[in-house]
Design a protein around this motif. Sequence first.
Motif, mmCIF file in Angstrom:
data_model
loop_
_atom_site.group_PDB
_atom_site.id
_atom_site.type_symbol
_atom_site.label_atom_id
_atom_site.label_comp_id
_atom_site.label_asym_id
_atom_site.label_seq_id
_atom_site.Cartn_x
_atom_site.Cartn_y
_atom_site.Cartn_z
ATOM 1 N N GLU A 273 40.789 19.283 36.195
ATOM 2 C CA GLU A 273 41.904 19.820 35.423
ATOM 3 C C GLU A 273 41.661 19.808 33.928
ATOM 4 O O GLU A 273 42.337 20.512 33.175
ATOM 5 C CB GLU A 273 43.181 19.012 35.719
ATOM 6 N N LYS B 299 46.321 23.986 43.362
ATOM 7 C CA LYS B 299 46.814 24.360 42.037
ATOM 8 C C LYS B 299 45.677 24.392 41.033
ATOM 9 O O LYS B 299 45.610 25.272 40.154
ATOM 10 C CB LYS B 299 47.898 23.386 41.585
ATOM 11 N N VAL B 300 44.743 23.432 41.172
ATOM 12 C CA VAL B 300 43.586 23.386 40.283
ATOM 13 C C VAL B 300 42.689 24.596 40.515
ATOM 14 O O VAL B 300 42.271 25.280 39.579
ATOM 15 C CB VAL B 300 42.793 22.078 40.485
ATOM 16 N N THR C 230 43.214 27.502 41.924
ATOM 17 C CA THR C 230 43.745 28.840 41.678
ATOM 18 C C THR C 230 43.871 29.148 40.191
ATOM 19 O O THR C 230 44.245 30.253 39.804
ATOM 20 C CB THR C 230 45.135 29.008 42.335
ATOM 21 N N HIS C 231 43.540 28.169 39.353
ATOM 22 C CA HIS C 231 43.530 28.409 37.910
ATOM 23 C C HIS C 231 42.408 29.394 37.584
ATOM 24 O O HIS C 231 41.385 29.456 38.256
ATOM 25 C CB HIS C 231 43.312 27.094 37.162
ATOM 26 N N ARG D 60 40.132 29.379 35.534
ATOM 27 C CA ARG D 60 38.811 28.838 35.206
ATOM 28 C C ARG D 60 37.926 28.695 36.437
ATOM 29 O O ARG D 60 36.712 28.559 36.326
ATOM 30 C CB ARG D 60 38.945 27.493 34.490
#
Length: 380
Positions: A285, A322-323, A325-326, A328
């Motif tokens: 993150e 959630k991480v 699908t960012h 980056r």
Amino acid sequence: MNPIPFDVIDLILDLLMQENTSVSLQAVRSCALVASALTPHVQRRLFATITLTAETDNASFESILASHTQLASHVQIMSICISRLTPEDATRIASVLCMLSHLQSLELESIDPQESFLGIPYAFQIAILGCFQKVVSLQCFWLRDLPIRFIVSCTQLKRLSIWTFLDAGQIDAQVNAGLIKRTTCQLDHLTVDHLSCLPPLIDTQHSLVTLNVCNISFRDVLPLIRGSQQSLTHLYLRSSNFNLDVNYVGFGLDFPSLQSLTFEETNTCCDPILTILNGALTILECGPATPLRELKFVGIEFLMLDLHDVLLLKETWKRLDKVLTHARYQGLITLMLGMTLGGVLASDTLGDVVRDSILQSLPMLASASEVVLRLRLDIT
């Protein structure tokens, strides 16, 4: 009839050496009997990699190199097992090491983890130190009491792999006394296991590309990671303690070149594993855009898993999704979740809950072109 070009002969010899069977190696040796012009080509390959142990005829090998000095220049990789070496063998091997003018890689190992490196003859230690200072690749396996000054003297190293046990307190005292100084080297590959005192002593000058860390607290290795974060492309963390303050872990971390990230844990208790998973997620993150292509969680074993633990896992999966699908991590190609699940629940119930939690909370799985789910149910 035109003779076969030496380029073709070299290619054939290389293929035979790669096959590495008794038949192929005998074929290479036989080539030297066909014509004397082939002898140097054969010798260069047969002497490129040498292994010496207590069982090899070290006296004969020393004699061969002493009487045919050109053969020593062919040796590029030397592997030595120090276990059960007699003083005479150690002296002969030390003599051999002093002849190797073109040595590129040195591998040292002990088959007895309790055997001390300091127990071998001093002349042998000095010969090894001389090799340390000129090789570009060094591997040390289970060498107890290997002097840390030997390692930090390796300023030419590009690749270092070391598994050993040292007295950290004694080393700290030597560092504080100025007897061991921080070294600068251009390492591009480092594997370190059970040697928490080493990472703070190495300054790679942003050259490190691959870092494999095993059984060392993340706090101890963090300075090395910070100093190499601009150049790192592959990071592997095994059994590292992630029980750290989140702000401390994430502060200042930036991996603009990272392509592969692997987390492995051997603990079988749920709480420590969840701590490690969440610590790993904190690392994921914290950074800006990265070319990460491969993410692996392997060796994770929940041997006493109940429904409450499964619910906690589900929350972890949601956080992971959630991480991932960012923006980056949109370039992620391989995602591996390697886990062994066991507990008191019925196999059908446990399997359904775990599979549903993964599939429902990780839509990223559908977009990754290669996904490996290694789920093994081990119901007690």
